[in-house]
Design a protein around this motif. Structure first.
Motif, PDB file in Angstrom:
ATOM      1  N   HIS A  15       3.087  -0.212   4.328  1.00 24.52           N
ATOM      2  CA  HIS A  15       3.270  -1.369   3.463  1.00 24.52           C
ATOM      3  C   HIS A  15       3.284  -0.850   2.026  1.00 24.52           C
ATOM      4  O   HIS A  15       2.396  -0.076   1.647  1.00 24.52           O
ATOM      5  CB  HIS A  15       2.116  -2.358   3.661  1.00 24.52           C
ATOM      6  CG  HIS A  15       2.329  -3.677   2.993  1.00 24.52           C
ATOM      7  ND1 HIS A  15       2.194  -3.833   1.639  1.00 24.52           N
ATOM      8  CD2 HIS A  15       2.687  -4.883   3.489  1.00 24.52           C
ATOM      9  CE1 HIS A  15       2.457  -5.104   1.332  1.00 24.52           C
ATOM     10  NE2 HIS A  15       2.754  -5.758   2.431  1.00 24.52           N
ATOM     11  N   SER A  17       2.455  -1.936  -0.838  1.00 21.61           N
ATOM     12  CA  SER A  17       1.354  -2.149  -1.780  1.00 21.61           C
ATOM     13  C   SER A  17       0.025  -1.584  -1.283  1.00 21.61           C
ATOM     14  O   SER A  17      -0.993  -1.741  -1.959  1.00 21.61           O
ATOM     15  CB  SER A  17       1.207  -3.626  -2.088  1.00 21.61           C
ATOM     16  OG  SER A  17       0.785  -4.285  -0.941  1.00 21.61           O
ATOM     17  N   THR A  18      -0.002  -0.906  -0.137  1.00 22.21           N
ATOM     18  CA  THR A  18      -1.246  -0.232   0.234  1.00 22.21           C
ATOM     19  C   THR A  18      -1.285   1.178  -0.355  1.00 22.21           C
ATOM     20  O   THR A  18      -2.227   1.926  -0.121  1.00 22.21           O
ATOM     21  CB  THR A  18      -1.433  -0.161   1.773  1.00 22.21           C
ATOM     22  OG1 THR A  18      -0.273   0.437   2.332  1.00 22.21           O
ATOM     23  CG2 THR A  18      -1.662  -1.506   2.369  1.00 22.21           C
ATOM     24  N   HIS A  19      -0.256   1.542  -1.089  1.00 22.73           N
ATOM     25  CA  HIS A  19      -0.207   2.810  -1.824  1.00 22.73           C
ATOM     26  C   HIS A  19      -0.357   4.024  -0.916  1.00 22.73           C
ATOM     27  O   HIS A  19      -0.959   5.018  -1.299  1.00 22.73           O
ATOM     28  CB  HIS A  19      -1.254   2.834  -2.935  1.00 22.73           C
ATOM     29  CG  HIS A  19      -0.942   1.863  -4.028  1.00 22.73           C
ATOM     30  ND1 HIS A  19      -0.496   2.266  -5.256  1.00 22.73           N
ATOM     31  CD2 HIS A  19      -0.963   0.522  -4.066  1.00 22.73           C
ATOM     32  CE1 HIS A  19      -0.271   1.197  -5.998  1.00 22.73           C
ATOM     33  NE2 HIS A  19      -0.552   0.126  -5.288  1.00 22.73           N
ATOM     34  N   HIS A 117       0.923  -0.162 -10.106  1.00 22.33           N
ATOM     35  CA  HIS A 117       0.088  -1.373 -10.130  1.00 22.33           C
ATOM     36  C   HIS A 117       0.897  -2.536 -10.705  1.00 22.33           C
ATOM     37  O   HIS A 117       0.874  -3.654 -10.171  1.00 22.33           O
ATOM     38  CB  HIS A 117      -1.143  -1.079 -10.998  1.00 22.33           C
ATOM     39  CG  HIS A 117      -2.126  -2.194 -11.087  1.00 22.33           C
ATOM     40  ND1 HIS A 117      -2.516  -2.949 -10.006  1.00 22.33           N
ATOM     41  CD2 HIS A 117      -2.837  -2.679 -12.145  1.00 22.33           C
ATOM     42  CE1 HIS A 117      -3.409  -3.850 -10.404  1.00 22.33           C
ATOM     43  NE2 HIS A 117      -3.607  -3.703 -11.692  1.00 22.33           N
ATOM     44  N   ASP A 120       3.507  -3.740  -8.267  1.00 26.51           N
ATOM     45  CA  ASP A 120       2.892  -4.536  -7.191  1.00 26.51           C
ATOM     46  C   ASP A 120       2.781  -5.992  -7.616  1.00 26.51           C
ATOM     47  O   ASP A 120       2.939  -6.909  -6.810  1.00 26.51           O
ATOM     48  CB  ASP A 120       1.461  -4.042  -6.900  1.00 26.51           C
ATOM     49  CG  ASP A 120       1.433  -2.773  -6.086  1.00 26.51           C
ATOM     50  OD1 ASP A 120       2.471  -2.413  -5.519  1.00 26.51           O
ATOM     51  OD2 ASP A 120       0.350  -2.138  -6.029  1.00 26.51           O
ATOM     52  N   VAL A 375      -3.311  -7.474  -3.105  1.00 30.96           N
ATOM     53  CA  VAL A 375      -2.326  -6.509  -3.608  1.00 30.96           C
ATOM     54  C   VAL A 375      -2.734  -6.017  -5.007  1.00 30.96           C
ATOM     55  O   VAL A 375      -2.695  -4.817  -5.290  1.00 30.96           O
ATOM     56  CB  VAL A 375      -0.927  -7.161  -3.635  1.00 30.96           C
ATOM     57  CG1 VAL A 375       0.078  -6.273  -4.330  1.00 30.96           C
ATOM     58  CG2 VAL A 375      -0.476  -7.499  -2.235  1.00 30.96           C
TER      59      VAL A 375
END
Lengths: 390, 168
Positions: A15, A17-19, A117, A120, A375
């Motif tokens: 995913h 935005s889970t970096h 960031h 996101d 997020v």
């Protein structure tokens, strides 16, 4: 009366935005996160195990790969730990160069955090600008070490090589232009109503919980605890530089953002001071058992050739004992626990990585918040999965 | 671990000795770092005291890990790195543990120990009594063995290779 039911869903491991490869098992009540259980280990590569079979200098490139956004920070923590075991101190020039490059690395790492960031949360321009400036830092890394990311520039006993011709000019030009660029990012975000709405009061963590959960770096400072290893337990000559420690008040996503912006400004100040006080002299300890002989000497001296060969085949031995050395990495307290049995390889090497510890507090920050806030919160913790999983 | 003669005892050690005269504490000093060896039975009360004594305030558990002293008895050491935010001091605590023996969990003292202890369990197979959620953290649930033990190979041949070799 209708029955209230929750739903469990997976967010990640793939995913954006889970970096990284992080899987969050979320129990949701509508859009509200009731429970969040992080599952890690997808990127586990056994770095600590591998290190036990490598000679001391060979471990340096492994540390690069752990936090690929701040490789020089990791190099520094590791070489300082080995140097502590050896009981040696590097020459002043090497110390100052280490500080200069580590601070540039901090800026580079914070820029990646800022860009990702912001994207996101939906701010595209900042991402492009931040990566433009980070490019300049990668160029500098390439100039000193030949590599853009995995630079392995620091060595036990000093540096891989001295700064190239004209490097100081490049750094000076960067720190002259960068504060204006930073002001541009702030123009875009700091008072932006959408940004404020998405970050203020979101992912709040209380100071006592932050200490209990071992948070460090900008995450703990955003709660109002001004703890920075560079100030509290200085290493590599940080005590001679003037800078301020960031501090927030609310411990939310917005304060973490402000802390990192402030830290970039302070890093610029430190880099400026390193340029002013950069001493001449050697960049490595004068110990033939640690430092390879200069290349021209190898062609002339059999002794030099033997030493070179021994260093590359056998490495060097380190006195038996154990040390813990921590530094202030862009993400917080990065600690190296090193146990030596007197041989040429670490007996046990453990990395206290801030991302691993900081991620533990995610559940506390998100429970009761919206999925959309999740997020923003993950981004604000600034994790690097290579460092979480090691 | 033996006491090192002439080792400079810092304030932390003298306060602990004062508070727990009956507890066995071995102290080692190396490179200006103090290591304190405690017995598992004393661990929790010593940790709690280190955290709560106003003169010490080791409120921050920096790190928790283990070392496999393969061939020694007891085999493992569980290592705690404590930090006092107030006084900026560090101290290292150690507990020795035999194979198949458990150590008391310090999660009730420092919340952050939860993941650290899970990692030690995952990598060394050391159990922690009263841990709220002791399960693997980095390796898959069904993984066999504990990778950071010294008798676990760094490089292993794949199973299909071994099976093939055995069948020939």
């Amino acid at each position: 009366m209708t029955e209230r039911r929750t739903m469990t869903i997976n967010m990640g491991p793939q995913h954006p935005s889970t970096h990284g490869v992080l899987r969050l098992v979320l129990e949701l009540d509508g859009e509200i996160v009731v429970r969040c259980a992080p599952h890690i280990g997808y990127l586990h590569t056994g770095m600590e195990k591998i290190a036990e079979s490598k000679r001391y200098q060979q471990v340096i490139p492994i540390t690069d790969r752990m936090d690929y956004l701040a490789p020089l920070s990791n190099n520094l923590a590791y070489v300082l730990a080995v140097e502590k075991l050896l009981g040696i101190e590097v020459p002043p020039r090497a110390k100052v160069i280490r500080v200069m490059l580590t601070e540039l690395t901090r800026i580079g790492s914070h820029l990646v955090w800022l860009g990702t960031h912001a994207i996101d949360i939906g701010a595209m321009s900042v991402f492009l600008y931040a990566f433009r400036e980070r490019e300049a830092i990668l160029d500098m890394s390439e100039q000193v070490s030949g590599a853009r990311m995995m630079s392995s520039y620091f060595r036990v006993g000093g540096l891989f090589a001295d700064l190239p011709e004209g490097f100081e000019k490049t750094v000076r030009s960067f720190i002259t232009s960068f504060p204006d660029r930073l002001a541009e990012y702030e123009d875009l975000l700091t008072k932006n109503p959408i940004w404020l709405e998405r970050t203020r009061g979101v992912g709040v963590i209380k100071p006592e919980d932050a200490v209990d959960l071992g948070l460090s770096g900008p995450n703990i400072r955003a709660c109002g605890i001004p703890w920075d290893v560079r100030k509290s337990n200085p290493y590599s000559g940080y005590e001679q530089f003037r800078f301020e420690v960031s501090r927030g008040t609310r411990g939310d996503v917005y304060d973490r953002y402000l802390c990192r912006i402030f830290e970039m400004q302070q890093s610029v100040a430190i880099v400026r001071q390193t340029l002013e006080c950069l001493p001449d002299g050697s960049i490595a300890v004068a110990d033939p058992k640690l430092t390879p002989p200069p290349k021209p000497r190898i062609k002339q001296s059999m002794e030099a050739l033997i030493h070179h060969f021994l260093l590359w085949s056998e490495g060097f031995r380190v006195p038996a004992g154990e040390v813990y050395q921590s530094i202030e990495s862009p993400r917080g307290e990065y600690g190296v626990y090193l146990v030596s049995d007197g041989s040429n390889k670490p007996y046990r090497l453990h990395f206290r990585t801030p991302s691993f510890v900081n991620l533990e507090s995610l559940s506390k920050m998100v429970e009761g918040r919206l999925v959309a806030d999740l997020v923003a919160i993950i981004g604000s913790i600034d994790i690097v999965l290579g460092e979480v999983d090691r | 671990m033996d006491d090192v003669k002439g080792a400079e005892e810092n304030l932390t050690v003298s306060r602990l000795r004062e508070r727990f005269p009956e507890a066995t504490l071995s102290i080692r000093s190396f490179r200006n770092e103090t290591t304190l060896l405690v017995r598992p039975g004393d661990l929790i009360r010593i940790c709690r005291h280190l955290k709560e004594d106003p003169g010490l305030l080791y409120d921050f558990l920096s790190d928790l890990t283990a070392v496999d002293r393969f061939g020694d008895h007891p085999r493992f050491e569980v290592v705690y790195h404590l930090y006092s935010l107030q006084y900026k001091w560090r101290i290292r605590l150690k507990v020795q543990v035999k194979e198949d023996e458990a150590v008391p969990s310090v999660t009730s003292v420092w919340g952050t120990a939860n993941w650290h202890e899970r990692e030690v369990f995952d990598m060394f197979g050391i159990g922690f009594e009263d841990h709220p959620d002791l399960r693997r953290i980095l390796m898959p649930d069904g993984w066999e063995g504990f990778p950071l033990r010294k008798d676990y190979p760094v490089q292993a041949s794949p199973k299909w290779w071994e099976e093939g070799a055995a069948g020939d």
